[in-house]
Write an enzyme that holds these catalytic residues in place. Structure first.
Site, PDB file in Angstrom:
ATOM      1  CB  SER A   1      48.679  72.867  35.355  1.00  0.00           C
ATOM      2  OG  SER A   1      47.902  72.445  34.260  1.00  0.00           O
TER       3      SER A   1
ATOM      4  N   GLY B   1      43.874  69.104  33.433  1.00  0.00           N
ATOM      5  CA  GLY B   1      42.725  68.313  33.861  1.00  0.00           C
ATOM      6  C   GLY B   1      43.144  67.357  34.957  1.00  0.00           C
ATOM      7  CG  LEU B   2      40.178  66.279  37.812  1.00  0.00           C
ATOM      8  CD1 LEU B   2      38.827  65.645  38.138  1.00  0.00           C
ATOM      9  CD2 LEU B   2      40.811  66.874  39.069  1.00  0.00           C
ATOM     10  CB  SER B   3      45.187  62.075  38.083  1.00  0.00           C
ATOM     11  OG  SER B   3      45.818  60.844  37.825  1.00  0.00           O
ATOM     12  N   GLY B   4      43.932  61.039  35.087  1.00  0.00           N
ATOM     13  CA  GLY B   4      43.030  60.088  34.452  1.00  0.00           C
ATOM     14  C   GLY B   4      42.058  60.708  33.471  1.00  0.00           C
ATOM     15  CB  SER B   5      41.188  64.201  32.655  1.00  0.00           C
ATOM     16  OG  SER B   5      42.463  64.811  32.457  1.00  0.00           O
ATOM     17  N   GLY B   6      42.793  61.994  30.570  1.00  0.00           N
ATOM     18  CA  GLY B   6      43.176  61.736  29.186  1.00  0.00           C
ATOM     19  C   GLY B   6      44.227  62.686  28.638  1.00  0.00           C
ATOM     20  CE  LYS B   7      46.777  65.875  33.174  1.00  0.00           C
ATOM     21  NZ  LYS B   7      45.887  64.903  33.860  1.00  0.00           N
ATOM     22  CB  SER B   8      49.574  61.403  29.304  1.00  0.00           C
ATOM     23  OG  SER B   8      50.138  62.201  30.320  1.00  0.00           O
TER      24      SER B   8
END
Length: 197
Positions: free
Chosen positions: A105, A31-38
């Protein structure tokens, strides 16, 4: 490569998984940067650890400090970064672990390559489908602001394309669901599909 031979081990992936009482898999957050992945990946790993599961989390920024510290952010370097992550993840899955990766990615072809490195049932793609405007409003690292100012070129979502997954195993939107709700949904998926018992 003609003088390199694969060496089989006496202990198999199945042996390691049985010892850990779980089905190894690769949970691929994209997902985009800031989407909550980490954030979600960290919370998921914490819950799995509390529940006595064996895990490992590969995070984009951390990998850039070591395994991929020689790479930039051009399309070619992004492809190579994801290739390296896929290969490292494959080894962790072979160790019987539940592996989580948190990487933008952005290219479907790269995620497909990562999927092909493990058994089909071992790859769980989670699309963090948080809208760009929400991600940009959050901007936890100030990256969107720098990208808009032209300081960071090739920034995904701004001047570099993000190819959304077509058929992810799960889709989550952290503008709608809290971190805890996302973790509950993932744990439910893992339980229903017998990755964890």
């Amino acid at each position: 490569m003609k003088h390199i031979v694969w060496h089989d081990h006496h202990i198999s992936k199945e042996d390691r998984a049985e010892q850990k009482k779980q089905k190894p898999c690769l949970i691929w957050f994209t997902g985009l940067s800031g989407s909550g992945k980490s954030t979600v990946a960290n919370a998921l790993e914490q819950q799995l650890y509390i529940d006595s599961h064996h895990t490992y989390l590969l995070d984009g920024d951390n990998i850039r400090h070591g395994l991929s510290k020689d790479l930039g952010f051009s399309d070619e370097d992004r492809v190579e970064n994801i290739r390296r992550i896929g290969e490292a993840s494959k080894l962790f899955v072979d160790a019987g672990l539940i592996v989580m990766t948190a990487f933008i990615s952005p290219f479907k072809s790269d995620r497909d390559i990562a999927r092909s490195l493990v058994e089909e049932s071992e790859f769980i793609e989670i699309h963090m489908n948080t809208p760009l405007e929400v991600c940009e409003q959050r901007d936890p690292k100030g990256l969107y602001k720098k990208a808009r100012a032209g300081i960071i070129p090739h920034f995904t979502g701004i001047d570099s394309e993000y190819e959304a997954p077509e058929n992810p195993e799960l889709t989550l939107n952290t503008a709608v669901y809290s971190t805890d709700e996302c973790v509950i949904k993932i744990i439910d998926f893992l339980t229903r599909h017998h990755y964890i018992f």
